[in-house]
Design an enzyme around this catalytic site. Structure first.
Site, mmCIF file in Angstrom:
data_model
loop_
_atom_site.group_PDB
_atom_site.id
_atom_site.type_symbol
_atom_site.label_atom_id
_atom_site.label_comp_id
_atom_site.label_asym_id
_atom_site.label_seq_id
_atom_site.Cartn_x
_atom_site.Cartn_y
_atom_site.Cartn_z
ATOM 1 N N ARG A 16 0.815 -1.010 0.129
ATOM 2 C CA ARG A 16 0.036 0.154 0.038
ATOM 3 C C ARG A 16 0.819 1.362 -0.012
ATOM 4 O O ARG A 16 0.520 2.197 -0.709
ATOM 5 C CB ARG A 16 -0.857 -0.018 1.160
ATOM 6 C CG ARG A 16 -2.174 -1.149 1.009
ATOM 7 C CD ARG A 16 -2.963 -1.050 2.264
ATOM 8 N NE ARG A 16 -2.315 -1.425 3.424
ATOM 9 C CZ ARG A 16 -2.853 -1.421 4.668
ATOM 10 N NH1 ARG A 16 -3.815 -0.715 4.827
ATOM 11 N NH2 ARG A 16 -1.919 -1.847 5.696
ATOM 12 N N ASN A 34 -6.420 -2.292 2.016
ATOM 13 C CA ASN A 34 -6.607 -3.811 2.247
ATOM 14 C C ASN A 34 -7.945 -4.318 2.014
ATOM 15 O O ASN A 34 -8.953 -3.598 2.806
ATOM 16 C CB ASN A 34 -5.833 -4.412 3.399
ATOM 17 C CG ASN A 34 -4.367 -4.422 3.298
ATOM 18 O OD1 ASN A 34 -3.827 -4.438 2.183
ATOM 19 N ND2 ASN A 34 -3.801 -4.540 4.347
#
Length: 746
Positions: A16, A34
Site C-alpha cells: 500500500r 486492504n
C-alpha cells in the site's frame, strides 16, 4: 474512474505505501486499501495502465502479484491519494510468508546512533515475521499477535510518514513499545540475549524462542551434541547448524552458486550441503556426508553471534521425536540449561524449511517458513480441503482456482502432532480462507491413517464428498500440478504407500492421462516381504532376510543382528511390498552401514553417504507380469488386468551380497545399487513415455545418486522444485486429483 483489484502476496509487504508513492508521483487522485480476504483495492481517477505498469516494474522484493483486474466505477474520491482503513470484500489473496531481516534493518540493528540499536524485533515493510503472527485477514496489526503492543509516538510517526521506510509497516516496533527477550537460567532470570550468548559459548544447551517456535541451540562440539541427543532422545538424527555468515559455511561445505543463492534468499531455508571433510560435524550428522546449514534470518540470531567468537552453533527444532516443535511454556519440560524467551505470541507454528539440490535442481524437502502461504494457481473448480499423508504431513485448501498448502505439520500418527497441530491447522486454514462451504475433502486411500479417518468424519460434518486418492498417484499428481501437466509417466519411489491391491507399494512406474481417463501401473519393483510388518522398517536386516531367502547360505554372516533362520519361517505370513525405500534399507543393512533405524530415512541416507561415484555399467533385468494394472481413476482400487514391467532385484541383491562378503569395496557396491534402481526405472519409464514427459516423485528422489543417474538416463526428466517430492507435498496432488472428477456428478 477505475477500480484495480490486485491479488497475490500484497498484504503486509509494504504494497500500500508503494502504491501510494507511485500514485502521488503520477498525480492521481484516489485511494488504496486492504480488503477483508487478502487482496488490495486501488481506485484512481484516471490512467490505470501507467499505474499498473509501474507496479509491475518496481515491485518490492516481498510482493508477488498474481492477478490484476480493472473495472470502471463511480464513487466519491479524496482530493489527493490516500491509504484508507482496511475493509470490503474481494477475491482470495494471501498474507506474506515470514521473511529474513533485510539489509537496511541490519544496518540499523548495529548502528549505535539508531533508536533500534540492538533491538531484536526490528523490521520494516520488506522483512520480518508475517504468517507466524497473523490470525485474520486483512493483514493489519489488529489482526496479528502484535496488537498486544500499541505503537509509541515515535513508531506511529514513522508509520504515518509517507517518506519513511516503515510507512504503514504493520509489524513496526521498538524497544519502548514492542516485544522483547529475557534469558531464564536454571535458577531464575539471568539477563537477555548477551547472557544467552555467553551461556551457549560456555557449553550450555538453551532453548531460543524464534519466529515460528522454539529452537535448541548449543555448540557443535561432539560432547555437547551428545548431551543434546540424550535430552531430545535422538541418538542419530542429524541436527541443523546455523553459521555466522556464508564464508563460514564455505569453509566447511561444498557450496555451489545455486546453493549460495538459496542460503541467502529471503526465505532463508536450511540447505543440505556436502561436507568438505567426513569428520566435520561428526556428532551433528553422524554417518552422513552432508549437513543441513542455514544463515541467520532473525535479528536475534545476528545478536547472538555478535556476542560470540564461534562461527557455528546447532540450531534444531525444540521437540521430542514425532512431536510438534514447542511454541509455549511446554519447552520448560525439557532438561535444558536456559531459555531465551520473548513475549510475542506465536499464532502459527512454523518450522524451518529444508532444501536440497539434486541433479542441478532445487528440491524442497520440508516446505514451511519462508514458503508458506504461497499459492499455486490450479485449473480446478470448487472448494476443497486435502488432508495429506500420515508422515511429513501438510494440508492444502482449494478456493477460486488457487491451492494454498500449509506449513509442515509432521507425523500425524503422533497424538500431540495430530491433536495439537494437524487439527488446529485445519481449523485455522478453513477459517482464515473463509471456507464456509467445502465441496470435497480429499485424503489418502489408507483406511487406518488418522488423516483418512479424520477426513471421513469432517466430510460427513460438512456434507461434502470424501475422496480417497492412492498414495503414489497423489505423489505423481503433485508434480503434475506444479508443472501444469495433464499426462505423464511417473517414477514414484518412496518408503511405503497403500497400494490399489492392498499391499505396500513404493517402487512404481505410473502412466497418467487425466484428459484421456487412463491411469495405469505400467511398472514396479519386484516384490519382497516385510517380516514383522512395521518391525521390518525399524530393523532392516529383516528385509535383507526376505531378499536372500533363496540364498540362505549368505545369511549366516548377519546372524549377529537377528535370528535370521527363525525369520525365514515367518516369510509365508509377511506383508509383501514393492518399496524402493525399503529395498535401499535392506542394502544398507547388507553392507552393514545401518542395521537398526532410529529415524525415518536413516538407512538409505547413510547408504547414500557411503556410496562413491564409479564409472560402471549395469545391466538391469526386467520381466513382465500380468496383474491388476488398469484403473478408471486413482480413487477406485478395482481395476482390469494388464501387462506390468517388473524390475527384478532378488538375484541382483544376492550377487551384491556375495561380492560384499568376499571383500569387495562397500562404496562401489552401494553406488551400483543406486545405479541399478535408477537405470531399471528409467528403462521401464522410457518404454511408455512415447509422447509425454517423465517425472520423478517420492522420498527416494532426494537421493542425489539416484536422481543424478536418472537424469543421465533420461535427460528431460522433470524433477519437482516448488513443492516437496516426498509426503510433505502430497496434499497438493490430492487437490489436483479433483481435476479428474470435473463433470462427474456421481
Amino acid at each position: 474512474m477505475f477500480k484495480i483489484t490486485v491479488r497475490g502476496t500484497v498484504q503486509g509487504v509494504g504494497f500500500r505505501p508503494f502504491v501510494h508513492r507511485i500514485a502521488l508521483n503520477l498525480g492521481l487522485r484516489g485511494y488504496v486499501k486492504n480488503t477483508g480476504d487478502g487482496s488490495v483495492e486501488i481506485v484512481v481517477d484516471r490512467d490505470p495502465d501507467s499505474l499498473i505498469r509501474m507496479l509491475r516494474d518496481r515491485t518490492p522484493p516481498a510482493v508477488k502479484i498474481d492477478d490484476v483486474v480493472v473495472t470502471k466505477i463511480n464513487c466519491p474520491l479524496p482530493e489527493s491519494f490516500e491509504i484508507l482503513p482496511s475493509g470490503g470484500k474481494s477475491t482470495l489473496s494471501l498474507p506474506p510468508p515470514d521473511m529474513a531481516v533485510c539489509g537496511n534493518c541490519l544496518k540499523e540493528l548495529f548502528s549505535q546512533k539508531d533508536r533500534r540499536y540492538l533491538y531484536p524485533f526490528i523490521s520494516c515493510t520488506d522483512c520480518g515475521a508475517r504468517f507466524s503472527i497473523v490470525e485474520n485477514l486483512p493483514f493489519d496489526r489488529e489482526n496479528t499477535s502484535l496488537r498486544e503492543f500499541p505503537m509509541c509516538e515515535e513508531c506511529r510517526g514513522e508509520y504515518k510518514n509517507v517518506n519513511d521506510r516503515r510507512y504503514y509497516a504493520q509489524t513496526i516496533a521498538c524497544g519502548s513499545c514492542g516485544p522483547n527477550y529475557r534469558f531464564m537460567g536454571r535458577n531464575g532470570e539471568r539477563g537477555g540475549i548477551e547472557e544467552a550468548s555467553e551461556a551457549i559459548e560456555s557449553g550450555e544447551i538453551i532453548a531460543i524462542k524464534g519466529i515460528g517456535g522454539y529452537h535448541i541451540a548449543c555448540l557443535t562440539e561432539d560432547e555437547t551434541v551428545a548431551e543434546l541427543r540424550r535430552i531430545l532422545k535422538r541418538p542419530q538424527q542429524p541436527f541443523a547448524v546455523m553459521a555466522r555468515n556464508i564464508n563460514a559455511i564455505e569453509s566447511v561445505s561444498i557450496v555451489g552458486e545455486d546453493e549460495r543463492d538459496e542460503l541467502s534468499s529471503i526465505e532463508r531455508p536450511i540447505v543440505v550441503l556436502r561436507k568438505k571433510e567426513p569428520e566435520i560435524f561428526k556428532e551433528v550428522a553422524p554417518g552422513l556426508d552432508t549437513v543441513g546449514m542455514m544463515l541467520p534470518y532473525a535479528p536475534v540470531h545476528y545478536l547472538l553471534f555478535s556476542n560470540m567468537k564461534v562461527d557455528f552453533m546447532v540450531m534444531t527444532s525444540a521437540n521430542l521425536p514425532g512431536e510438534p516443535m514447542y511454541i509455549d511454556e511446554g519447552v520448560f519440560n525439557l532438561d535444558l540449561d536456559g531459555y531465551l524467551v520473548h513475549n510475542l505470541k506465536i499464532s502459527n507454528r512454523v518450522d524451518d524449511s529444508v532444501v536440497k539440490f539434486c541433479a542441478g535442481t532445487r528440491m524442497i524437502v520440508r516446505r514451511s517458513r519462508g514458503f508458506v502461504p504461497k499459492a499455486l494457481n490450479m485449473d480446478v473448480k470448487g472448494y476443497a480441503l486435502a488432508v495429506g499423508a500420515e508422515l511429513y504431513n501438510s494440508i492444502a485448501v482449494l478456493r477460486e482456482g488457487k491451492a494454498v498448502v500449509s506449513q509442515y505439520i509432521g507425523n500425524t500418527y503422533n497424538f500431540k502432532t495430530y491433536s495439537e497441530f494437524f487439527k488446529k491447522t485445519v481449523d485455522f486454514f478453513l477459517r482464515f480462507f473463509r471456507m464456509k462451504e467445502v465441496d470435497n475433502v480429499v485424503s489418502d486411500m489408507h483406511p487406518l491413517f488418522n488423516t483418512t479417518m479424520f477426513a471421513e468424519k469432517l466430510a460427513e460434518k460438512l456434507n461434502a464428498r470424501h475422496i480417497r486418492v492412492q498414495h503414489h498417484f497423489s505423489h505423481a499428481l503433485s508434480v503434475m500440478a506444479e508443472k501444469k501437466l495433464s499426462n505423464a509417466v511417473a517414477i514414484a519411489v518412496d518408503g511405503v504407500g497403500y497400494g490399489m491391491d492392498g499391499s505396500v507399494w513404493g517402487g512404481e512406474v505410473l502412466y497418467i492421462d487425466i484428459e484421456g481417463g487412463e491411469f495405469r501401473r505400467v511398472g514396479r519393483l519386484e516384490s519382497f516381504e516385510l517380516i514383522g510388518g512395521d518391525a521390518a522398517t525399524m530393523r532392516p536386516v529383516r528385509i535383507l532376510v526376505s531378499l536372500l531367502s533363496e540364498r540362505p547360505e549368505l545369511l549366516d554372516h548377519y546372524s549377529r543382528y537377528e535370528d535370521v533362520h527363525s525369520l525365514l519361517k515367518l516369510l509365508p505370513y509377511a506383508v509383501k511390498t514393492t518399496s524402493a525405500g525399503r529395498f535401499l534399507d535392506a542394502a544398507s543393512a547388507m553392507l552393514e552401514i545401518c542395521t537398526e533405524r532410529t529415524y525415518e530415512g536413516e538407512p538409505a541416507m547413510k547408504l547414500e553417504a557411503a556410496a562413491e561415484k564409479y564409472d560402471l555399467g549395469v545391466e538391469v533385468e526386467v520381466d513382465t507380469a500380468v496383474e491388476r494394472a488398469k484403473f478408471e481413476t486413482p480413487f477406485k482400487p478395482e481395476g482390469r488386468s494388464g501387462k506390468v514391467r517388473v524390475l527384478k532385484v532378488r538375484d541382483f541383491f544376492g550377487e551384491c551380497t556375495e561380492r560384499y562378503l568376499r571383500g569387495e569395496k562397500r562404496s562401489k557396491i552401494a553406488y551400483e545399487i543406486f545405479a541399478y534402481l535408477a537405470s531399471g526405472f528409467a528403462t521401464i519409464a522410457a518404454e511408455f513415455a512415447v509422447d509425454c514427459p517423465v517425472i520423478v516423485c517420492g522420498g527416494v528422489a532426494y537421493n542425489r545418486h539416484f536422481t543424478e543417474i536418472l537424469k543421465r538416463e533420461l535427460p528431460d526428466i522433470i524433477v519437482p522444485s516448488a513443492f516437496p517430492a516426498g509426503d510433505n507435498g502430497i496434499s497438493i496432488g490430492q487437490l489436483y486429483s479433483l481435476k479428474i472428477l470435473e463433470g462427474d456428478d456421481d
